[in-house]
Design a protein around this motif. Structure first.
Motif, PDB file in Angstrom:
ATOM      1  N   PHE A 101       0.847  -1.184   0.000  1.00 44.48           N
ATOM      2  CA  PHE A 101       0.000   0.000   0.000  1.00 44.48           C
ATOM      3  C   PHE A 101       0.889   1.242   0.000  1.00 44.48           C
ATOM      4  CE2 PHE A 101      -4.149  -1.888   0.828  1.00 44.48           C
ATOM      5  CZ  PHE A 101      -3.772  -3.156   1.226  1.00 44.48           C
ATOM      6  N   ARG A 102       0.290   2.370  -0.327  1.00 41.65           N
ATOM      7  CA  ARG A 102       1.007   3.623  -0.230  1.00 41.65           C
ATOM      8  C   ARG A 102       0.044   4.717   0.237  1.00 41.65           C
ATOM      9  NH1 ARG A 102       2.269   4.660  -6.679  1.00 41.65           N
ATOM     10  NH2 ARG A 102       0.108   5.116  -7.333  1.00 41.65           N
ATOM     11  N   GLN A 103       0.643   5.733   0.816  1.00 44.50           N
ATOM     12  CA  GLN A 103      -0.175   6.826   1.336  1.00 44.50           C
ATOM     13  C   GLN A 103       0.608   8.124   1.287  1.00 44.50           C
ATOM     14  OE1 GLN A 103      -1.686   6.185   5.336  1.00 44.50           O
ATOM     15  NE2 GLN A 103      -3.457   7.469   4.928  1.00 44.50           N
ATOM     16  N   VAL A 104      -0.094   9.178   0.887  1.00 45.68           N
ATOM     17  CA  VAL A 104       0.454  10.526   0.952  1.00 45.68           C
ATOM     18  C   VAL A 104      -0.375  11.303   1.954  1.00 45.68           C
ATOM     19  CG1 VAL A 104       1.358  10.475  -1.391  1.00 45.68           C
ATOM     20  CG2 VAL A 104      -0.941  11.327  -0.992  1.00 45.68           C
ATOM     21  N   PRO A 105       0.195  12.315   2.589  1.00 43.35           N
ATOM     22  CA  PRO A 105      -0.539  13.077   3.605  1.00 43.35           C
ATOM     23  C   PRO A 105      -1.839  13.630   3.047  1.00 43.35           C
ATOM     24  CG  PRO A 105       1.773  13.625   3.691  1.00 43.35           C
ATOM     25  CD  PRO A 105       1.599  12.763   2.477  1.00 43.35           C
ATOM     26  N   GLY A 106      -2.910  13.447   3.805  1.00 41.41           N
ATOM     27  CA  GLY A 106      -4.197  13.988   3.416  1.00 41.41           C
ATOM     28  C   GLY A 106      -4.990  13.112   2.467  1.00 41.41           C
ATOM     29  N   LYS A 107      -4.423  11.976   2.099  1.00 42.00           N
ATOM     30  CA  LYS A 107      -5.133  11.076   1.190  1.00 42.00           C
ATOM     31  C   LYS A 107      -5.313   9.705   1.819  1.00 42.00           C
ATOM     32  CE  LYS A 107      -4.112  13.015  -3.338  1.00 42.00           C
ATOM     33  NZ  LYS A 107      -3.682  12.705  -4.718  1.00 42.00           N
ATOM     34  N   GLU A 108      -6.274   8.969   1.263  1.00 44.17           N
ATOM     35  CA  GLU A 108      -6.523   7.613   1.729  1.00 44.17           C
ATOM     36  C   GLU A 108      -5.354   6.700   1.375  1.00 44.17           C
ATOM     37  OE1 GLU A 108     -10.091   7.339   3.691  1.00 44.17           O
ATOM     38  OE2 GLU A 108      -9.433   5.503   2.699  1.00 44.17           O
ATOM     39  N   ARG A 109      -5.137   5.693   2.215  1.00 46.85           N
ATOM     40  CA  ARG A 109      -4.179   4.652   1.888  1.00 46.85           C
ATOM     41  C   ARG A 109      -4.705   3.882   0.681  1.00 46.85           C
ATOM     42  NH1 ARG A 109      -2.014   1.207   6.868  1.00 46.85           N
ATOM     43  NH2 ARG A 109      -1.588   3.374   7.436  1.00 46.85           N
ATOM     44  N   GLU A 110      -3.862   3.629  -0.295  1.00 49.99           N
ATOM     45  CA  GLU A 110      -4.321   2.944  -1.489  1.00 49.99           C
ATOM     46  C   GLU A 110      -3.489   1.699  -1.770  1.00 49.99           C
ATOM     47  OE1 GLU A 110      -4.042   5.419  -4.949  1.00 49.99           O
ATOM     48  OE2 GLU A 110      -1.860   5.515  -4.896  1.00 49.99           O
ATOM     49  N   GLY A 111      -4.163   0.707  -2.317  1.00 48.82           N
ATOM     50  CA  GLY A 111      -3.477  -0.531  -2.656  1.00 48.82           C
ATOM     51  C   GLY A 111      -2.633  -0.364  -3.898  1.00 48.82           C
ATOM     52  N   VAL A 112      -1.444  -0.911  -3.871  1.00 50.11           N
ATOM     53  CA  VAL A 112      -0.521  -0.857  -4.999  1.00 50.11           C
ATOM     54  C   VAL A 112      -0.500  -2.202  -5.712  1.00 50.11           C
ATOM     55  CG1 VAL A 112       1.883  -0.536  -5.679  1.00 50.11           C
ATOM     56  CG2 VAL A 112       0.884   0.901  -3.888  1.00 50.11           C
ATOM     57  N   GLY A 113      -0.324  -3.270  -4.944  1.00 46.85           N
ATOM     58  CA  GLY A 113      -0.279  -4.608  -5.510  1.00 46.85           C
ATOM     59  C   GLY A 113      -0.315  -5.640  -4.405  1.00 46.85           C
ATOM     60  N   CYS A 114      -0.508  -6.889  -4.782  1.00 47.58           N
ATOM     61  CA  CYS A 114      -0.607  -7.941  -3.778  1.00 47.58           C
ATOM     62  C   CYS A 114      -0.186  -9.274  -4.388  1.00 47.58           C
ATOM     63  CB  CYS A 114      -2.033  -8.049  -3.245  1.00 47.58           C
ATOM     64  SG  CYS A 114      -3.199  -8.643  -4.489  1.00 47.58           S
ATOM     65  N   ILE A 115       0.036 -10.233  -3.496  1.00 48.20           N
ATOM     66  CA  ILE A 115       0.327 -11.598  -3.926  1.00 48.20           C
ATOM     67  C   ILE A 115      -0.349 -12.539  -2.939  1.00 48.20           C
ATOM     68  CG2 ILE A 115       2.548 -11.649  -2.686  1.00 48.20           C
ATOM     69  CD1 ILE A 115       3.572 -13.407  -5.064  1.00 48.20           C
ATOM     70  N   SER A 116      -1.071 -13.504  -3.465  1.00 50.71           N
ATOM     71  CA  SER A 116      -1.842 -14.375  -2.580  1.00 50.71           C
ATOM     72  C   SER A 116      -0.982 -15.506  -2.045  1.00 50.71           C
ATOM     73  CB  SER A 116      -3.058 -14.935  -3.308  1.00 50.71           C
ATOM     74  OG  SER A 116      -2.637 -15.825  -4.317  1.00 50.71           O
ATOM     75  N   LYS A 117      -1.428 -16.051  -0.907  1.00 50.29           N
ATOM     76  CA  LYS A 117      -0.666 -17.101  -0.236  1.00 50.29           C
ATOM     77  C   LYS A 117      -0.670 -18.391  -1.050  1.00 50.29           C
ATOM     78  CE  LYS A 117      -1.413 -20.368   3.471  1.00 50.29           C
ATOM     79  NZ  LYS A 117      -2.252 -20.711   4.622  1.00 50.29           N
ATOM     80  N   SER A 118      -1.843 -18.792  -1.498  1.00 49.84           N
ATOM     81  CA  SER A 118      -1.997 -20.161  -1.981  1.00 49.84           C
ATOM     82  C   SER A 118      -1.485 -20.377  -3.392  1.00 49.84           C
ATOM     83  CB  SER A 118      -3.458 -20.562  -1.907  1.00 49.84           C
ATOM     84  OG  SER A 118      -4.205 -19.688  -2.720  1.00 49.84           O
TER      85      SER A 118
END
Length: 128
Positions: free
Chosen positions: A37-54
């Motif tokens: 995730f990433r976040q800048v001041p004054g903004k919502e945290r946003e998803g960048v990317g992910c990887i699943s467990k299975s």
């Protein structure tokens, strides 16, 4: 004690690359699905990317598709975010996070409250 520690952030010129690392201690990362995730001041945290467990499936936000890659090295208990062709709008604090779900879904992986633990973050600054 569960701990996630990000590293690899810094200052880079537009068009450059960085690789962020997220090292886990107190637990094994291969038991978890992982998000960045990433976040800048004054903004919502946003998803960048992910990887699943299975199944190791990855998803990305449209703004980073083709430029960012999430990977995991279970032997090192570390997850990576390779960031290429960086843009000034990528400037933010970047966080890794884990959740126990075996699978992540394209419609919901970016919902940050479903993650159980977050690291402290690492600053990425891209200059124009």
């Amino acid at each position: 004690q569960v701990q996630l520690v990000e590293s690899g952030g810094g200052l880079v010129q537009a068009g450059g690359s960085l690789r962020l690392s997220c090292a886990a201690s107190g637990f094994s990362l291969d038991d978890w699905s992982i998000g960045w995730f990433r976040q800048v001041p004054g903004k919502e945290r946003e998803g960048v990317g992910c990887i699943s467990k299975s199944d190791g499936v990855t998803y990305y936000d449209d703004s980073v598709k083709g430029r960012f890659t999430v990977s995991r090295d279970n032997a090192k208990n570390t997850v990576y975010l390779q960031m290429n062709v960086l843009k000034p709008e990528d400037t933010a604090v970047y966080y890794c996070a884990v959740q126990l779900s075996k699978y992540l879904y394209e419609s919901s992986w970016m919902i940050w409250p479903q993650y159980d633990y977050f690291g402290q973050g690492t600053q990425v600054t891209v200059s124009s």
